[in-house]
Write an enzyme that holds these catalytic residues in place. Structure first.
Site, PDB file in Angstrom:
ATOM      1  N   LYS A 298      -4.783   4.717   0.474  1.00 14.35           N
ATOM      2  CA  LYS A 298      -5.915   3.862   0.881  1.00 14.35           C
ATOM      3  C   LYS A 298      -6.487   4.285   2.235  1.00 14.35           C
ATOM      4  O   LYS A 298      -7.690   4.377   2.396  1.00 14.35           O
ATOM      5  CB  LYS A 298      -5.477   2.399   1.026  1.00 14.35           C
ATOM      6  CG  LYS A 298      -5.030   1.719  -0.241  1.00 14.35           C
ATOM      7  CD  LYS A 298      -4.732   0.249   0.017  1.00 14.35           C
ATOM      8  CE  LYS A 298      -3.665   0.013   1.054  1.00 14.35           C
ATOM      9  NZ  LYS A 298      -2.287   0.014   0.631  1.00 14.35           N
TER      10      LYS A 298
ATOM     11  N   ARG B 201      -4.344  -9.220   0.790  1.00 12.22           N
ATOM     12  CA  ARG B 201      -3.071  -8.882   0.171  1.00 12.22           C
ATOM     13  C   ARG B 201      -2.459 -10.074  -0.549  1.00 12.22           C
ATOM     14  O   ARG B 201      -1.398  -9.951  -1.162  1.00 12.22           O
ATOM     15  CB  ARG B 201      -2.097  -8.442   1.256  1.00 12.22           C
ATOM     16  CG  ARG B 201      -1.766  -6.960   1.257  1.00 12.22           C
ATOM     17  CD  ARG B 201      -0.870  -6.719   2.444  1.00 12.22           C
ATOM     18  NE  ARG B 201      -0.104  -5.510   2.355  1.00 12.22           N
ATOM     19  CZ  ARG B 201      -0.477  -4.354   2.909  1.00 12.22           C
ATOM     20  NH1 ARG B 201      -1.617  -4.236   3.534  1.00 12.22           N
ATOM     21  NH2 ARG B 201       0.305  -3.309   2.822  1.00 12.22           N
TER      22      ARG B 201
ATOM     23  N   ARG C 258       6.514  10.624   3.974  1.00 10.84           N
ATOM     24  CA  ARG C 258       5.738  10.217   5.134  1.00 10.84           C
ATOM     25  C   ARG C 258       6.657   9.710   6.249  1.00 10.84           C
ATOM     26  O   ARG C 258       6.395   9.938   7.424  1.00 10.84           O
ATOM     27  CB  ARG C 258       4.766   9.106   4.722  1.00 10.84           C
ATOM     28  CG  ARG C 258       3.855   8.658   5.836  1.00 10.84           C
ATOM     29  CD  ARG C 258       2.751   7.766   5.307  1.00 10.84           C
ATOM     30  NE  ARG C 258       3.174   6.383   5.248  1.00 10.84           N
ATOM     31  CZ  ARG C 258       2.400   5.386   4.798  1.00 10.84           C
ATOM     32  NH1 ARG C 258       1.198   5.650   4.346  1.00 10.84           N
ATOM     33  NH2 ARG C 258       2.839   4.150   4.771  1.00 10.84           N
TER      34      ARG C 258
ATOM     35  N   ARG D  15       6.472   5.510  11.668  1.00  9.08           N
ATOM     36  CA  ARG D  15       6.337   4.080  11.370  1.00  9.08           C
ATOM     37  C   ARG D  15       7.687   3.460  11.114  1.00  9.08           C
ATOM     38  O   ARG D  15       8.469   3.960  10.311  1.00  9.08           O
ATOM     39  CB  ARG D  15       5.411   3.886  10.149  1.00  9.08           C
ATOM     40  CG  ARG D  15       3.971   3.671  10.544  1.00  9.08           C
ATOM     41  CD  ARG D  15       3.083   3.571   9.348  1.00  9.08           C
ATOM     42  NE  ARG D  15       3.419   2.471   8.441  1.00  9.08           N
ATOM     43  CZ  ARG D  15       2.619   2.064   7.492  1.00  9.08           C
ATOM     44  NH1 ARG D  15       1.434   2.632   7.321  1.00  9.08           N
ATOM     45  NH2 ARG D  15       2.985   1.078   6.699  1.00  9.08           N
TER      46      ARG D  15
ATOM     47  N   ARG E 171       8.717  -3.195   0.431  1.00 12.24           N
ATOM     48  CA  ARG E 171       7.250  -3.255   0.478  1.00 12.24           C
ATOM     49  C   ARG E 171       6.645  -3.131  -0.920  1.00 12.24           C
ATOM     50  O   ARG E 171       5.661  -3.803  -1.245  1.00 12.24           O
ATOM     51  CB  ARG E 171       6.703  -2.158   1.400  1.00 12.24           C
ATOM     52  CG  ARG E 171       6.776  -2.565   2.867  1.00 12.24           C
ATOM     53  CD  ARG E 171       6.689  -1.388   3.823  1.00 12.24           C
ATOM     54  NE  ARG E 171       5.528  -0.565   3.644  1.00 12.24           N
ATOM     55  CZ  ARG E 171       5.487   0.736   3.933  1.00 12.24           C
ATOM     56  NH1 ARG E 171       6.544   1.360   4.418  1.00 12.24           N
ATOM     57  NH2 ARG E 171       4.383   1.416   3.734  1.00 12.24           N
TER      58      ARG E 171
HETATM   59  P1  ADP Z   1       0.966   0.107   3.503  1.00  9.79           P
HETATM   60  O1  ADP Z   1      -0.086  -0.413   2.572  1.00  9.79           O
HETATM   61  O2  ADP Z   1       1.193   1.579   3.379  1.00  9.79           O
HETATM   62  O3  ADP Z   1       2.249  -0.661   3.449  1.00  9.79           O
HETATM   63  P2  ADP Z   1      -0.384  -1.073   5.820  1.00  9.79           P
HETATM   64  O4  ADP Z   1      -0.660  -0.385   7.099  1.00  9.79           O
HETATM   65  O5  ADP Z   1      -1.554  -1.558   5.040  1.00  9.79           O
HETATM   66  O6  ADP Z   1       0.469  -0.037   4.998  1.00  9.79           O
HETATM   67  O7  ADP Z   1       0.580  -2.333   6.086  1.00  9.79           O
HETATM   68  C1  ADP Z   1       1.783  -2.258   6.804  1.00  9.79           C
HETATM   69  C2  ADP Z   1       2.412  -3.642   6.979  1.00  9.79           C
HETATM   70  O8  ADP Z   1       1.539  -4.485   7.759  1.00  9.79           O
HETATM   71  C3  ADP Z   1       2.641  -4.426   5.693  1.00  9.79           C
HETATM   72  O9  ADP Z   1       3.882  -4.101   5.080  1.00  9.79           O
HETATM   73  C4  ADP Z   1       2.616  -5.879   6.209  1.00  9.79           C
HETATM   74  O10 ADP Z   1       3.830  -6.241   6.826  1.00  9.79           O
HETATM   75  C5  ADP Z   1       1.560  -5.829   7.298  1.00  9.79           C
HETATM   76  N1  ADP Z   1       0.213  -6.182   6.758  1.00  9.79           N
HETATM   77  C6  ADP Z   1      -0.857  -5.343   6.701  1.00  9.79           C
HETATM   78  N2  ADP Z   1      -1.910  -5.969   6.153  1.00  9.79           N
HETATM   79  C7  ADP Z   1      -1.505  -7.230   5.846  1.00  9.79           C
HETATM   80  C8  ADP Z   1      -2.128  -8.358   5.229  1.00  9.79           C
HETATM   81  N3  ADP Z   1      -3.393  -8.310   4.810  1.00  9.79           N
HETATM   82  N4  ADP Z   1      -1.395  -9.485   5.079  1.00  9.79           N
HETATM   83  C9  ADP Z   1      -0.118  -9.548   5.488  1.00  9.79           C
HETATM   84  N5  ADP Z   1       0.529  -8.524   6.062  1.00  9.79           N
HETATM   85  C10 ADP Z   1      -0.143  -7.375   6.244  1.00  9.79           C
END
Ligand code: ADP
Length: 200
Positions: free
Chosen positions: A14, A89, A128, A134, A145
Site C-alpha cells: 500500500k 481499518r 522487510r 520497524r 497483525r
Molecule cells: P501495515 O499495514 O504494514 O501494518 P501501517 O503503517 O499501516 O503498516 O500500520 C502499522 C501499525 O499502526 C498497525 O499495526 C496499527 O497498530 C497502527 N495503525 C495504523 N493505522 C491504523 C488505523 N487506521 N487504526 C488503528 N491502528 C492503526
C-alpha cells in the site's frame, strides 16, 4: 475532488503504491501508520500511548486515530484530493470517515484493494523486518497483525462493495505492473465521472 482509499493487508505494498499514486495524481497522502510512527519517534505523549498497541501488533483505538486523521485532513481541504493509506481499518473508522467527508460536501471516490496471498505477505514482511527498523516487523507480531487484519479490517470489503466503490487489484506482480493496473482503475473512474485530474 478525488478521494482514494488504498486497502490491503500488511505487506501488500500500500505504502509503495500510494507514493506513486500521489506523484501521478497530485493527492495528499495520509498514512495513519506513518503519522503514528512519527509521534513515536518524537516521543510525544501520544507517541508513548500508541506504542503500546503498535508494538503488540494491535490496532490503535479508533478515537485516537480518528482525532489524528481529522487534524491532518483539515489542514489540506484545498487540495485536489486525498489518498488514505492504512485507514480506515475498522467499520467505525469507515463510518466516521464517510461522515466527516459528507460534512465537507465530499465523499470517497474509489477504494483500491490490493490483494496478495498470505504466504507471500509473510515472506515480504519477514524480509522487510531485516531492514525496516520497524519495531512491529518481527515474526510473532507480524502473525498478530495479519490476524487483526482478518478480524477487524477485512469486513470493510463488504462495506465498500455495498457502496459500489471497490476496485480489486492483484498485488502479486512487480511494483510497476501493480501500479499500471491501479492507474487504469483510477483513470476509468475519472473518465466515467468526467473529472480532469490536476497535473502539474
Ligand atoms: P501495515 O499495514 O504494514 O501494518 P501501517 O503503517 O499501516 O503498516 O500500520 C502499522 C501499525 O499502526 C498497525 O499495526 C496499527 O497498530 C497502527 N495503525 C495504523 N493505522 C491504523 C488505523 N487506521 N487504526 C488503528 N491502528 C492503526
Amino acid at each position: 475532488m478525488l478521494n482514494i482509499v488504498i486497502f490491503g493487508p500488511p505487506g501488500s505494498g500500500k505504502g509503495t503504491q500510494s507514493t506513486k499514486i500521489v506523484e501521478k495524481y497530485n493527492l495528499i497522502h495520509l498514512s495513519t501508520g506513518d503519522l503514528l510512527r512519527e509521534e513515536m519517534e518524537n516521543e510525544t505523549p501520544l507517541g508513548k500511548e500508541v506504542r503500546q498497541y503498535i508494538d503488540k501488533g494491535l490496532l490503535v483505538p479508533d478515537e485516537i486515530v480518528l482525532k489524528e486523521l481529522y487534524m491532518r485532513t483539515s489542514e489540506h481541504m484545498d487540495s485536489p484530493g486525498f489518498i488514505f493509506d492504512g485507514f480506515p481499518r475498522t467499520i467505525v473508522q469507515a463510518e466516521s470517515l464517510d461522515e466527516m467527508l459528507r460534512k465537507e460536501g465530499m465523499s470517497i471516490s474509489l477504494v483500491i484493494s490490493v490483494e496478495v496471498e498470505e504466504e507471500e505477505l509473510h515472506k515480504r514482511l519477514m524480509g522487510r523486518g531485516e531492514d525496516s527498523g520497524r519495531s512491529d516487523d518481527s515474526d510473532d507480531i507480524i502473525i498478530r497483525r495479519l490476524e487483526v487484519y482478518k478480524e477487524q479490517t477485512l469486513p470493510l470489503i463488504a462495506y465498500y462493495k455495498k457502496q459500489g466503490k471497490m476496485a480489486t487489484i492483484n498485488g502479486m506482480a512487480p511494483v510497476d505492473q501493480v501500479f499500471g493496473k491501479i492507474s487504469r482503475a483510477i483513470d476509468t473512474y475519472l473518465e466515467s465521472h468526467k473529472i480532469i485530474p490536476v497535473v502539474e
